[in-house]
Design a protein around this motif. Structure first.
Motif, PDB file in Angstrom:
ATOM      1  N   ALA A  86      56.848  32.933  95.141  1.00 46.91           N
ATOM      2  CA  ALA A  86      57.723  32.725  93.985  1.00 46.91           C
ATOM      3  C   ALA A  86      57.015  33.150  92.699  1.00 46.91           C
ATOM      4  O   ALA A  86      55.803  32.986  92.562  1.00 46.91           O
ATOM      5  CB  ALA A  86      58.130  31.263  93.896  1.00 46.91           C
ATOM      6  N   GLN A  88      56.142  32.992  88.590  1.00 48.81           N
ATOM      7  CA  GLN A  88      55.825  31.860  87.709  1.00 48.81           C
ATOM      8  C   GLN A  88      57.102  31.317  87.084  1.00 48.81           C
ATOM      9  O   GLN A  88      57.234  30.100  86.928  1.00 48.81           O
ATOM     10  CB  GLN A  88      54.852  32.309  86.612  1.00 48.81           C
ATOM     11  CG  GLN A  88      53.467  32.637  87.132  1.00 48.81           C
ATOM     12  CD  GLN A  88      52.731  31.403  87.638  1.00 48.81           C
ATOM     13  OE1 GLN A  88      53.107  30.810  88.641  1.00 48.81           O
ATOM     14  NE2 GLN A  88      51.699  31.035  86.927  1.00 48.81           N
ATOM     15  N   ARG A  91      58.819  29.199  89.716  1.00 49.07           N
ATOM     16  CA  ARG A  91      58.065  27.956  89.934  1.00 49.07           C
ATOM     17  C   ARG A  91      58.340  26.953  88.816  1.00 49.07           C
ATOM     18  O   ARG A  91      58.536  25.766  89.073  1.00 49.07           O
ATOM     19  CB  ARG A  91      56.573  28.241  89.998  1.00 49.07           C
ATOM     20  CG  ARG A  91      56.182  28.970  91.251  1.00 49.07           C
ATOM     21  CD  ARG A  91      54.716  29.251  91.234  1.00 49.07           C
ATOM     22  NE  ARG A  91      54.410  30.275  92.218  1.00 49.07           N
ATOM     23  CZ  ARG A  91      53.207  30.523  92.654  1.00 49.07           C
ATOM     24  NH1 ARG A  91      52.176  29.859  92.208  1.00 49.07           N
ATOM     25  NH2 ARG A  91      53.022  31.466  93.550  1.00 49.07           N
TER      26      ARG A  91
END
Length: 97
Positions: A86, A88, A91
């Motif tokens: 994933a 940033q 996330r």
């Protein structure tokens, strides 16, 4: 929406609702995108979607595994596996920041 699984039909419905395309066009659009991602990964290439993440195909070498029930060692053949990392942005979004 917690605990719910999103299906292809749900994705098609979301495209239909948000873009105003017909249901058939929405379905074809979703299928085309998914098919392109699948075909690219099958060729061993990486798929990187900005602000979402990357799908990467890795080659795993042969190794020795162990049957947990009997303890007998067995060779695990080399194979390709797909991983997802994933971004940033994703996330942070999942973490609620």
């Amino acid at each position: 929406m917690a605990g719910q699984t999103i299906t292809r039909a749900d994705l098609c419905e979301a495209v239909y609702q948000k873009l105003g395309l017909s249901r058939a066009e929405s379905s074809e659009l979703v299928e085309t995108v998914l098919r392109e991602i699948s075909d690219t990964l099958a060729k061993g290439e990486t798929v990187k979607l900005s602000s979402f993440g990357s799908f990467v195909v890795r080659q795993k070498g042969e190794r020795i595994g162990r049957n947990p029930k009997t303890g007998i060692e067995v060779p695990i053949l080399p194979r390709r596996v797909m991983t997802f990392r994933a971004s940033q942005t994703m996330r942070a979004r999942v973490a609620g920041k």
